[in-house]
Design a protein around this motif. Sequence first.
Motif, PDB file in Angstrom:
ATOM      1  N   PHE A   1      -0.966 -30.979  76.459  1.00 11.54           N
ATOM      2  CA  PHE A   1      -0.524 -29.611  76.155  1.00 11.54           C
ATOM      3  C   PHE A   1       0.998 -29.627  76.135  1.00 11.54           C
ATOM      4  CE2 PHE A   1      -0.302 -25.020  78.049  1.00 11.54           C
ATOM      5  CZ  PHE A   1      -0.003 -24.500  76.797  1.00 11.54           C
ATOM      6  N   MET A   2       1.577 -29.279  74.994  1.00 14.94           N
ATOM      7  CA  MET A   2       3.034 -29.251  74.843  1.00 14.94           C
ATOM      8  C   MET A   2       3.531 -27.820  74.751  1.00 14.94           C
ATOM      9  SD  MET A   2       5.616 -31.055  72.070  1.00 14.94           S
ATOM     10  CE  MET A   2       4.926 -30.322  70.601  1.00 14.94           C
ATOM     11  N   ILE A   3       4.436 -27.472  75.647  1.00  9.32           N
ATOM     12  CA  ILE A   3       5.060 -26.148  75.662  1.00  9.32           C
ATOM     13  C   ILE A   3       6.538 -26.325  75.335  1.00  9.32           C
ATOM     14  CG2 ILE A   3       5.706 -24.176  77.115  1.00  9.32           C
ATOM     15  CD1 ILE A   3       3.226 -24.916  78.865  1.00  9.32           C
ATOM     16  N   CYS A   4       7.038 -25.559  74.370  1.00  5.48           N
ATOM     17  CA  CYS A   4       8.463 -25.587  74.035  1.00  5.48           C
ATOM     18  C   CYS A   4       9.013 -24.166  74.053  1.00  5.48           C
ATOM     19  CB  CYS A   4       8.692 -26.190  72.651  1.00  5.48           C
ATOM     20  SG  CYS A   4       8.533 -27.965  72.607  1.00  5.48           S
ATOM     21  N   ASN A   5      10.005 -23.948  74.892  1.00  2.00           N
ATOM     22  CA  ASN A   5      10.636 -22.633  75.025  1.00  2.00           C
ATOM     23  C   ASN A   5      12.140 -22.722  74.813  1.00  2.00           C
ATOM     24  OD1 ASN A   5       8.146 -21.596  75.728  1.00  2.00           O
ATOM     25  ND2 ASN A   5       8.610 -21.357  77.897  1.00  2.00           N
ATOM     26  N   GLU A   6      12.694 -21.732  74.124  1.00  2.00           N
ATOM     27  CA  GLU A   6      14.150 -21.653  73.972  1.00  2.00           C
ATOM     28  C   GLU A   6      14.806 -21.056  75.204  1.00  2.00           C
ATOM     29  OE1 GLU A   6      15.080 -19.583  70.349  1.00  2.00           O
ATOM     30  OE2 GLU A   6      15.356 -21.448  69.235  1.00  2.00           O
ATOM     31  N   SER A   7      14.007 -20.440  76.067  1.00  2.00           N
ATOM     32  CA  SER A   7      14.523 -19.833  77.295  1.00  2.00           C
ATOM     33  C   SER A   7      13.860 -20.516  78.491  1.00  2.00           C
ATOM     34  CB  SER A   7      14.224 -18.328  77.321  1.00  2.00           C
ATOM     35  OG  SER A   7      14.820 -17.696  76.204  1.00  2.00           O
ATOM     36  N   ASP A   8      14.679 -21.158  79.326  1.00  2.91           N
ATOM     37  CA  ASP A   8      14.125 -21.927  80.442  1.00  2.91           C
ATOM     38  C   ASP A   8      14.069 -21.163  81.764  1.00  2.91           C
ATOM     39  OD1 ASP A   8      16.766 -21.806  81.242  1.00  2.91           O
ATOM     40  OD2 ASP A   8      17.135 -23.974  81.144  1.00  2.91           O
ATOM     41  N   GLY A   9      14.376 -19.859  81.708  1.00  4.72           N
ATOM     42  CA  GLY A   9      14.277 -19.027  82.908  1.00  4.72           C
ATOM     43  C   GLY A   9      15.491 -19.088  83.808  1.00  4.72           C
ATOM     44  N   THR A  10      16.536 -19.798  83.383  1.00  5.39           N
ATOM     45  CA  THR A  10      17.733 -19.905  84.232  1.00  5.39           C
ATOM     46  C   THR A  10      18.945 -19.186  83.649  1.00  5.39           C
ATOM     47  OG1 THR A  10      18.553 -21.961  83.223  1.00  5.39           O
ATOM     48  CG2 THR A  10      16.948 -22.188  85.015  1.00  5.39           C
ATOM     49  N   ASN A  11      18.792 -18.628  82.455  1.00 12.43           N
ATOM     50  CA  ASN A  11      19.915 -17.966  81.778  1.00 12.43           C
ATOM     51  C   ASN A  11      19.746 -16.446  81.846  1.00 12.43           C
ATOM     52  OD1 ASN A  11      22.084 -17.305  80.203  1.00 12.43           O
ATOM     53  ND2 ASN A  11      21.256 -18.119  78.288  1.00 12.43           N
ATOM     54  N   THR A  12      20.572 -15.788  82.642  1.00 15.51           N
ATOM     55  CA  THR A  12      20.440 -14.329  82.817  1.00 15.51           C
ATOM     56  C   THR A  12      20.650 -13.568  81.503  1.00 15.51           C
ATOM     57  OG1 THR A  12      22.756 -14.254  83.521  1.00 15.51           O
ATOM     58  CG2 THR A  12      21.085 -14.326  85.256  1.00 15.51           C
ATOM     59  N   ALA A  13      21.366 -14.182  80.562  1.00 16.89           N
ATOM     60  CA  ALA A  13      21.600 -13.517  79.269  1.00 16.89           C
ATOM     61  C   ALA A  13      20.302 -13.299  78.505  1.00 16.89           C
ATOM     62  CB  ALA A  13      22.570 -14.338  78.427  1.00 16.89           C
ATOM     63  N   ASP A  14      19.279 -14.109  78.813  1.00 16.71           N
ATOM     64  CA  ASP A  14      17.998 -13.976  78.111  1.00 16.71           C
ATOM     65  C   ASP A  14      17.192 -12.761  78.560  1.00 16.71           C
ATOM     66  OD1 ASP A  14      18.364 -16.199  76.521  1.00 16.71           O
ATOM     67  OD2 ASP A  14      17.442 -17.578  77.965  1.00 16.71           O
ATOM     68  N   GLU A  15      17.591 -12.173  79.669  1.00 15.26           N
ATOM     69  CA  GLU A  15      16.842 -11.028  80.192  1.00 15.26           C
ATOM     70  C   GLU A  15      16.873  -9.819  79.255  1.00 15.26           C
ATOM     71  OE1 GLU A  15      18.292 -10.320  84.122  1.00 15.26           O
ATOM     72  OE2 GLU A  15      17.689 -12.304  84.836  1.00 15.26           O
ATOM     73  N   LYS A  16      17.879  -9.791  78.367  1.00 16.66           N
ATOM     74  CA  LYS A  16      17.949  -8.679  77.401  1.00 16.66           C
ATOM     75  C   LYS A  16      16.698  -8.619  76.530  1.00 16.66           C
ATOM     76  CE  LYS A  16      20.376 -11.448  73.938  1.00 16.66           C
ATOM     77  NZ  LYS A  16      21.659 -11.782  73.336  1.00 16.66           N
TER      78      LYS A  16
ATOM     79  N   THR B   1      13.582  -9.433  77.416  1.00 15.66           N
ATOM     80  CA  THR B   1      12.443  -8.854  78.137  1.00 15.66           C
ATOM     81  C   THR B   1      12.554  -7.336  78.199  1.00 15.66           C
ATOM     82  OG1 THR B   1      13.525  -9.159  80.287  1.00 15.66           O
ATOM     83  CG2 THR B   1      12.106 -10.941  79.523  1.00 15.66           C
ATOM     84  N   GLU B   2      13.783  -6.826  78.071  1.00 13.49           N
ATOM     85  CA  GLU B   2      13.987  -5.367  78.042  1.00 13.49           C
ATOM     86  C   GLU B   2      13.647  -4.791  76.667  1.00 13.49           C
ATOM     87  OE1 GLU B   2      18.037  -4.913  79.235  1.00 13.49           O
ATOM     88  OE2 GLU B   2      17.702  -5.834  81.207  1.00 13.49           O
ATOM     89  N   LYS B   3      13.885  -5.585  75.622  1.00 15.27           N
ATOM     90  CA  LYS B   3      13.646  -5.112  74.252  1.00 15.27           C
ATOM     91  C   LYS B   3      12.188  -5.269  73.821  1.00 15.27           C
ATOM     92  CE  LYS B   3      18.247  -5.950  72.297  1.00 15.27           C
ATOM     93  NZ  LYS B   3      19.040  -6.722  71.321  1.00 15.27           N
ATOM     94  N   ILE B   4      11.509  -6.257  74.395  1.00 15.09           N
ATOM     95  CA  ILE B   4      10.163  -6.597  73.928  1.00 15.09           C
ATOM     96  C   ILE B   4       9.153  -6.357  75.045  1.00 15.09           C
ATOM     97  CG2 ILE B   4       8.711  -8.408  72.951  1.00 15.09           C
ATOM     98  CD1 ILE B   4      11.465  -9.789  72.155  1.00 15.09           C
ATOM     99  N   GLY B   5       8.280  -5.386  74.848  1.00 14.43           N
ATOM    100  CA  GLY B   5       7.283  -5.055  75.855  1.00 14.43           C
ATOM    101  C   GLY B   5       6.314  -6.201  76.091  1.00 14.43           C
ATOM    102  N   GLY B   6       6.001  -6.459  77.358  1.00 16.70           N
ATOM    103  CA  GLY B   6       5.030  -7.499  77.692  1.00 16.70           C
ATOM    104  C   GLY B   6       5.581  -8.907  77.684  1.00 16.70           C
ATOM    105  N   MET B   7       6.882  -9.074  77.448  1.00 16.75           N
ATOM    106  CA  MET B   7       7.483 -10.409  77.428  1.00 16.75           C
ATOM    107  C   MET B   7       7.916 -10.808  78.836  1.00 16.75           C
ATOM    108  SD  MET B   7      10.799 -11.807  75.322  1.00 16.75           S
ATOM    109  CE  MET B   7      11.262 -13.544  75.370  1.00 16.75           C
ATOM    110  N   LYS B   8       7.627 -12.069  79.201  1.00 17.89           N
ATOM    111  CA  LYS B   8       8.062 -12.584  80.493  1.00 17.89           C
ATOM    112  C   LYS B   8       8.557 -14.013  80.318  1.00 17.89           C
ATOM    113  CE  LYS B   8       6.752 -13.114  85.321  1.00 17.89           C
ATOM    114  NZ  LYS B   8       5.696 -13.031  86.342  1.00 17.89           N
ATOM    115  N   ILE B   9       9.743 -14.285  80.850  1.00 16.49           N
ATOM    116  CA  ILE B   9      10.324 -15.625  80.754  1.00 16.49           C
ATOM    117  C   ILE B   9      10.056 -16.373  82.055  1.00 16.49           C
ATOM    118  CG2 ILE B   9      12.481 -16.941  80.506  1.00 16.49           C
ATOM    119  CD1 ILE B   9      13.558 -14.587  78.812  1.00 16.49           C
ATOM    120  N   TYR B  10       9.565 -17.600  81.930  1.00 14.05           N
ATOM    121  CA  TYR B  10       9.199 -18.409  83.096  1.00 14.05           C
ATOM    122  C   TYR B  10      10.142 -19.602  83.229  1.00 14.05           C
ATOM    123  CZ  TYR B  10       4.797 -15.897  82.364  1.00 14.05           C
ATOM    124  OH  TYR B  10       3.846 -14.925  82.170  1.00 14.05           O
ATOM    125  N   ASP B  11      10.372 -20.021  84.477  1.00 12.04           N
ATOM    126  CA  ASP B  11      11.133 -21.246  84.677  1.00 12.04           C
ATOM    127  C   ASP B  11      10.175 -22.431  84.801  1.00 12.04           C
ATOM    128  OD1 ASP B  11      10.187 -21.377  87.338  1.00 12.04           O
ATOM    129  OD2 ASP B  11      11.957 -20.360  88.134  1.00 12.04           O
TER     130      ASP B  11
END
Length: 203
Positions: free
Chosen positions: A143-158, A160-170
Motif C-alpha cells: 500500500f503506497m500513500i503519497c501526501n503533499e502535506s506531512d502534518g508538520t507544516n502549520t501553513a497547511d492548516e488553511k 483544513t479550514e477551507k475544505i470540510g471533512g479534510m484532515k492532515i495526518y503526520d
Amino acid sequence: MGFFENTRRPKGFGGKIMVKMMNSGHSKLAHWGFSKISVKEDAKILDAGCGGGANIALWLEKCKNGHITGVDYSKVSVEESKKRNSAAIKQNRCEIVQGNVAGMPFADSTFDCVSAFETIYFWPDLKMCFGEVYRSLKNGGIFMICNESDGTNTADEKWTEKIGGMKIYDKEQICTALKSVGFSETKSFSDEKKHWLCILAKK
C-alpha cells in the motif's frame, strides 16, 4: 459548495476544472512517489481515490503487462479518468469504477499494490478505509500513500479550514493506523523542505 470543496469530491463544472488542475498540480509529487516503489510489469494495481486519472496513466507505463483499476466516489472524477485512459480501457488493461474506499467493490486478495495519492485526507474513517485496502491486497502486497502535506507544516492548516471533512495526518498517525489493521512493515520517505511524505506498507 465552495470551489475548494471540489478537492474532496469534484462535482459539476467546478469539479471538472479541479480534476484537471489536480492532474497537473500533483504530477511532481506522483513522480517522486513512483521513484520509491518497485513492482512487477504484470502487477494488478488499484489506484484508490483516482481523481482525474493521471496516476493511472503512470501506472500503465510502469506495469506494461499489468492491469490497473481506479476507484473514486466522484462521478466527475470517474468520467475524467475514463477519458484520460480510454485507450487502455479498450485494451482491457484498465478499469475505472465509481465506489467508496470505505466499502470497496473488490474481492479479497485482488491486488499486488494499492496507491493513494493526495486522498487519505478525505477518507472518513482512516482505520476502516485502511482495513479495506488491507483486505483487497494479496499477501505481500504493498500500500503506497503519497501526501503533499506531512502534518508538520502549520501553513497547511488553511486547507483544513477551507475544505470540510479534510484532515492532515503526520507519519506517526498514519503508521499507527496501518499497523492497527494488520500491515506488518512500513517504510517512509520524506522531503522535509517540501513537506512531502511517502509511506509504503506491506501486508
